[in-house]
Design a protein around this motif. Structure first.
Motif, PDB file in Angstrom:
ATOM      1  N   HIS A 217       0.812  -1.215   0.000  1.00 56.75           N
ATOM      2  CA  HIS A 217       0.000   0.000   0.000  1.00 56.75           C
ATOM      3  C   HIS A 217       0.848   1.268   0.000  1.00 56.75           C
ATOM      4  N   LEU A 224       1.980   8.118  -5.808  1.00 61.16           N
ATOM      5  CA  LEU A 224       1.134   9.320  -5.740  1.00 61.16           C
ATOM      6  C   LEU A 224       1.920  10.581  -5.362  1.00 61.16           C
ATOM      7  N   THR A 286      -6.483   3.688   7.582  1.00 63.62           N
ATOM      8  CA  THR A 286      -6.702   3.885   6.134  1.00 63.62           C
ATOM      9  C   THR A 286      -7.621   5.081   5.912  1.00 63.62           C
ATOM     10  N   SER A 293      -5.398  13.708   1.398  1.00 57.52           N
ATOM     11  CA  SER A 293      -5.865  13.875   0.014  1.00 57.52           C
ATOM     12  C   SER A 293      -7.036  14.854  -0.031  1.00 57.52           C
ATOM     13  N   GLY A 344     -10.555   8.347  -5.592  1.00 54.74           N
ATOM     14  CA  GLY A 344     -10.463   8.398  -4.133  1.00 54.74           C
ATOM     15  C   GLY A 344     -11.725   7.850  -3.484  1.00 54.74           C
ATOM     16  N   GLY A 347     -11.513   4.248  -3.461  1.00 55.61           N
ATOM     17  CA  GLY A 347     -10.592   3.761  -2.434  1.00 55.61           C
ATOM     18  C   GLY A 347     -11.282   3.680  -1.079  1.00 55.61           C
TER      19      GLY A 347
HETATM   20 FE1  HAS Z   1      -6.194   2.024  -3.524  1.00 58.12          FE
HETATM   21  C1  HAS Z   1      -6.472  -1.419  -3.877  1.00 58.12           C
HETATM   22  C2  HAS Z   1      -8.018   1.878  -0.634  1.00 58.12           C
HETATM   23  C3  HAS Z   1      -5.741   5.417  -3.042  1.00 58.12           C
HETATM   24  C4  HAS Z   1      -3.752   2.009  -5.926  1.00 58.12           C
HETATM   25  N1  HAS Z   1      -5.296   0.578  -4.689  1.00 58.12           N
HETATM   26  C5  HAS Z   1      -5.576  -0.772  -4.686  1.00 58.12           C
HETATM   27  C6  HAS Z   1      -4.731  -1.423  -5.663  1.00 58.12           C
HETATM   28  C7  HAS Z   1      -3.922  -0.448  -6.208  1.00 58.12           C
HETATM   29  C8  HAS Z   1      -4.301   0.800  -5.592  1.00 58.12           C
HETATM   30  C9  HAS Z   1      -2.824  -0.650  -7.226  1.00 58.12           C
HETATM   31  O1  HAS Z   1      -8.985  -0.275   1.326  1.00 58.12           O
HETATM   32  C10 HAS Z   1      -4.797  -2.906  -6.049  1.00 58.12           C
HETATM   33  C11 HAS Z   1      -3.762  -3.746  -5.403  1.00 58.12           C
HETATM   34  C12 HAS Z   1      -3.891  -5.166  -5.894  1.00 58.12           C
HETATM   35  O2  HAS Z   1      -3.372  -5.461  -6.986  1.00 58.12           O
HETATM   36  O3  HAS Z   1      -4.547  -5.969  -5.214  1.00 58.12           O
HETATM   37  N2  HAS Z   1      -6.821   3.389  -2.126  1.00 58.12           N
HETATM   38  C13 HAS Z   1      -7.564   3.125  -1.035  1.00 58.12           C
HETATM   39  C14 HAS Z   1      -7.812   4.361  -0.304  1.00 58.12           C
HETATM   40  C15 HAS Z   1      -7.176   5.370  -0.996  1.00 58.12           C
HETATM   41  C16 HAS Z   1      -6.549   4.736  -2.125  1.00 58.12           C
HETATM   42  C17 HAS Z   1      -8.603   4.533   0.947  1.00 58.12           C
HETATM   43  N3  HAS Z   1      -5.006   3.437  -4.345  1.00 58.12           N
HETATM   44  C18 HAS Z   1      -4.966   4.771  -4.003  1.00 58.12           C
HETATM   45  C19 HAS Z   1      -3.981   5.449  -4.793  1.00 58.12           C
HETATM   46  C20 HAS Z   1      -3.409   4.490  -5.608  1.00 58.12           C
HETATM   47  C21 HAS Z   1      -4.067   3.232  -5.303  1.00 58.12           C
HETATM   48  C22 HAS Z   1      -3.654   6.899  -4.690  1.00 58.12           C
HETATM   49  C23 HAS Z   1      -2.333   4.601  -6.620  1.00 58.12           C
HETATM   50  C24 HAS Z   1      -1.655   5.675  -6.879  1.00 58.12           C
HETATM   51  N4  HAS Z   1      -7.089   0.511  -2.478  1.00 58.12           N
HETATM   52  C25 HAS Z   1      -7.767   0.677  -1.299  1.00 58.12           C
HETATM   53  C26 HAS Z   1      -8.178  -0.641  -0.803  1.00 58.12           C
HETATM   54  C27 HAS Z   1      -7.728  -1.587  -1.728  1.00 58.12           C
HETATM   55  C28 HAS Z   1      -7.057  -0.825  -2.764  1.00 58.12           C
HETATM   56  C29 HAS Z   1      -8.913  -0.962   0.410  1.00 58.12           C
HETATM   57  C30 HAS Z   1      -7.884  -3.122  -1.654  1.00 58.12           C
HETATM   58  C31 HAS Z   1      -9.051  -3.604  -2.422  1.00 58.12           C
HETATM   59  C32 HAS Z   1      -9.130  -5.107  -2.409  1.00 58.12           C
HETATM   60  O4  HAS Z   1     -10.027  -5.643  -1.759  1.00 58.12           O
HETATM   61  O5  HAS Z   1      -8.294  -5.777  -3.036  1.00 58.12           O
HETATM   62  C33 HAS Z   1      -7.116   6.833  -0.595  1.00 58.12           C
HETATM   63  O6  HAS Z   1      -5.771   7.255  -0.492  1.00 58.12           O
HETATM   64  C34 HAS Z   1      -7.880   7.729  -1.542  1.00 58.12           C
HETATM   65  C35 HAS Z   1      -8.002   9.161  -1.037  1.00 58.12           C
HETATM   66  C36 HAS Z   1      -8.344  10.113  -2.140  1.00 58.12           C
HETATM   67  C37 HAS Z   1      -9.228  11.106  -2.088  1.00 58.12           C
HETATM   68  C38 HAS Z   1      -9.475  11.968  -3.315  1.00 58.12           C
HETATM   69  C39 HAS Z   1      -9.046  13.432  -3.158  1.00 58.12           C
HETATM   70  C40 HAS Z   1      -9.190  14.152  -4.445  1.00 58.12           C
HETATM   71  C41 HAS Z   1      -8.271  15.003  -4.991  1.00 58.12           C
HETATM   72  C42 HAS Z   1      -8.528  15.597  -6.352  1.00 58.12           C
HETATM   73  C43 HAS Z   1      -8.833  17.074  -6.320  1.00 58.12           C
HETATM   74  C44 HAS Z   1      -9.355  17.473  -7.650  1.00 58.12           C
HETATM   75  C45 HAS Z   1      -9.331  18.724  -8.166  1.00 58.12           C
HETATM   76  C46 HAS Z   1      -9.858  18.956  -9.542  1.00 58.12           C
HETATM   77  C47 HAS Z   1      -8.833  19.883  -7.412  1.00 58.12           C
HETATM   78  C48 HAS Z   1     -10.002  11.399  -0.870  1.00 58.12           C
HETATM   79  C49 HAS Z   1      -7.025  15.382  -4.288  1.00 58.12           C
HETATM   80  C50 HAS Z   1     -11.335  18.835  -9.463  1.00 58.12           C
HETATM   81  C51 HAS Z   1     -12.012  18.904 -10.754  1.00 58.12           C
HETATM   82  C52 HAS Z   1     -13.272  18.483 -10.921  1.00 58.12           C
HETATM   83  C53 HAS Z   1     -13.894  18.564 -12.263  1.00 58.12           C
HETATM   84  C54 HAS Z   1     -14.087  17.895  -9.819  1.00 58.12           C
END
Ligand code: HAS
Length: 543
Positions: A217, A224, A286, A293, A344, A347
């Protein structure tokens, strides 16, 4: 940056994009195979190309790119050059990583390592695949030690001052990486290599998966954080604005160093060998790591708005029109950020135990990581390549690169919309990930999923086109673009931002707290797995 750093950074970035190009071909093939549009020849299996795709894209493209980018940025923000020791370590790291990559690629091509990028035991690869993977990681550590030495030198020469923001965040990224990769190093060195050579005939599977995810993880945050460095430090300069706050930026990176590692059990929620209370602790942490983020989302909007208002924007959303939409660097970054919103949310869904029961091991998870690392991170790396490569080669980013770069980002977005959208849907219908037997011998339910597989392949075709365009742009910028000077954009902190508390630069505190948290979250469960795995129990024997 100076010539020596440019040469070093460039070789890392070029290897990264060669790996990316080959991985994209493997990706297209496996998408078409799963959709039943092509059938693999007998000498090339689905699992072989899936491994090639995952290893080349997820481990080799990212690691080479990140090390090359960080080395250049550290030089840029500390006077234009790396210290002699950092250069030496940078080249040594490059050599080790290259040897490791070749070993991994050859064993995969020989079908001796079709174990996917997570290389779970009891699937067994050639020992040379594991040694290759270890060399890749060790090489990146060695380059990282060079970065630490630049940081130490800078601090020594500037007593009482904060380090440049890029350097600070690069050190945080590398610290996180070096701490967490001890987990996979232990797995590979003490478990998988002896087992693959036949020196031991059993492997403790629960322990090996736990050590993998102790690393796995934080690995995603190692991907990122360089994207966040670009969003926080480089993007403000591109849009003609200012960095919103020095202290918020440093705080976000410190939280990632603290919380990225003690959360790996959220990948193992469905495994019976881990007690629920430890899973609960990991899930709570988690959810805590989503907070930096969310802070980032707030900060990005604030940065956009301040930049727009400084240019005279009025009304609630007037600033939106002031953003430089014709600039490919910004355009790719904005799409990267926009994709990170659903990514996100996905996630956070994955992290809750009950919802994880629905999505675990389904192709939903594949959809999740294609819009996190495969889009939010990848599009950001493409943005960096558009200005970093000409900066390193003494060339210029021309109008054609802006136009084709934006086209690239649009194709990537369309491709991901179809591919990741259908993967998420298929996952909710129950479609498993990582299987070549898509129809399960013509089972009616599995057959009803086929239109979604076809849509996935359609998205894959768009992505393949976009990937080839990207590789073309990289080689154009490296060897063919007109000679000139391309800026390495680094933003300045807004004057009205609060001053930064000194404690944020106290690494001795942050690294100690990170280690304590890891020991609390993993110490007992790992000890339990080592001591209480009964002989002959699954994971202990007979594979
Ligand atoms: Fe994940 C599985 C939970 C973030 C990558 N994740 C994976 C796997 C990968 C991966 C590769 O809890 C698969 C692994 C495998 O092969 O088995 N992940 C999360 C959580 C987050 C999260 C809680 N993951 C990432 C990021 C990754 C990534 C970043 C790669 C870079 N993930 C999991 C979980 C699994 C999982 C479980 C296991 C699932 C299973 O059962 O196998 C958090 O860090 C996410 C937080 C993000 C936010 C979003 C904030 C938004 C932002 C954008 C702002 C946008 C703007 C523009 C300003 C809260 C900062 C806006 C414009 C508009 C038009 C709206």
């Amino acid at each position: 940056v100076d010539k020596q750093t440019s040469k070093l950074s460039l070789v890392y970035i070029l290897v990264a994009f060669i790996a990316f190009g080959v991985a994209a071909i493997a990706g297209l093939l496996q998408g078409l195979d799963r959709a039943g549009i092509i059938t693999m020849p007998s000498w090339l299996t689905y699992y072989q190309i899936l491994t090639a795709h995952g290893v080349l894209m997820g481990l080799i493209f990212t690691t080479f790119f990140i090390v090359g980018f960080l080395l250049a940025g550290i030089a840029r923000t500390s006077g234009g050059s790396l210290t002699p020791i950092a250069l030496k370590l940078g080249w040594s790291g490059y050599g080790l990583m290259l040897i490791g990559t070749l070993m991994a690629v050859v064993t995969i091509l020989a079908n001796q390592a079709s174990v996917l990028y997570t290389f779970y035991a009891p699937m067994k690869a050639s020992p040379y695949f594991y040694i290759g993977a270890a060399l890749l990681v060790i090489g990146s550590w060695v380059a990282g030690w060079g970065m630490f030495s630049c940081y130490r030198t800078w601090r020594r020469n500037h007593p009482g001052q904060f380090s440049p923001l890029f350097m600070f965040t690069a050190v945080a990224t590398m610290a996180l990486w070096q701490i967490c990769s001890l987990g996979v190093a232990a797995e590979v060195v003490f478990q998988l290599i002896p087992w693959a050579f036949g020196w031991t005939d059993t492997v403790n599977i629960e322990l090996s998966r736990t050590l993998f995810w102790l690393f796995g993880h934080p690995l995603v945050y190692f991907w990122l954080l360089p994207a966040y460095m670009t969003w926080y430090i480089i993007m403000p300069k591109i849009i003609g604005g200012k960095i919103f706050s020095d202290s918020i930026t440093r705080l976000v990176f410190v939280i990632f160093v603290l919380l990225s590692t003690p959360i790996g059990f959220h990948h193992q929620l469905m495994e019976p060998g881990i007690d629920a209370k430890w899973k609960f602790l990991h899930v709570a942490l988690t959810l805590a790591i989503a907070i930096p983020s969310m802070i980032t989302a707030f900060t990005m909007f604030a940065t956009f708005e301040n930049a727009g208002r400084a240019k005279g924007a009025t009304g609630l959303f007037g600033w939106f029109r002031k953003l430089p939409w014709r600039d490919a660097r910004f355009f790719s970054l904005f799409l990267a950020m926009a994709w990170f919103v659903p990514a996100g949310i996905g996630g956070i869904i994955n992290a809750s135990n009950q919802l994880n029961i629905v999505v675990h091991n389904t192709i939903w998870v594949t959809g999740h990581f294609h819009i996190t690392v495969g889009t939010a991170v990848a599009l950001t790396f493409f943005c960096v390549s558009y200005w970093l490569i000409p900066h390193l080669t003494g060339r210029k980013m021309t109008r054609i690169v802006h136009d084709l770069g934006r086209l690239q980002a649009v194709f990537w977005t369309i491709g991901m919309f179809f591919m990741s959208g259908s993967m998420h849907t298929l996952g909710l219908l129950g479609g498993p990930r990582r299987t070549a037997g898509t129809t399960y011998f013509d089972n009616p339910t599995a057959l009803s999923w086929m239109p979604w597989h076809k849509l996935t392949a359609l998205g894959g075709a768009f992505l393949f086109f976009a990937a080839m365009l990207q590789v073309g742009l990289v080689f154009y910028l490296a060897f063919k673009a007109p000679k000139g000077e391309q800026e390495f954009p680094i933003g300045e902190v807004a004057e009205e931002a609060d001053s930064t508390p000194k404690i944020l630069e106290r690494w001795s505190i942050w690294v100690s707290v990170a280690v304590i948290l890891i020991v609390v979250a993993y110490g007992y469960p790992i000890l339990d797995m080592i001591q209480n795995s009964p002989p002959g129990a699954p994971g202990e024997k007979t594979w």
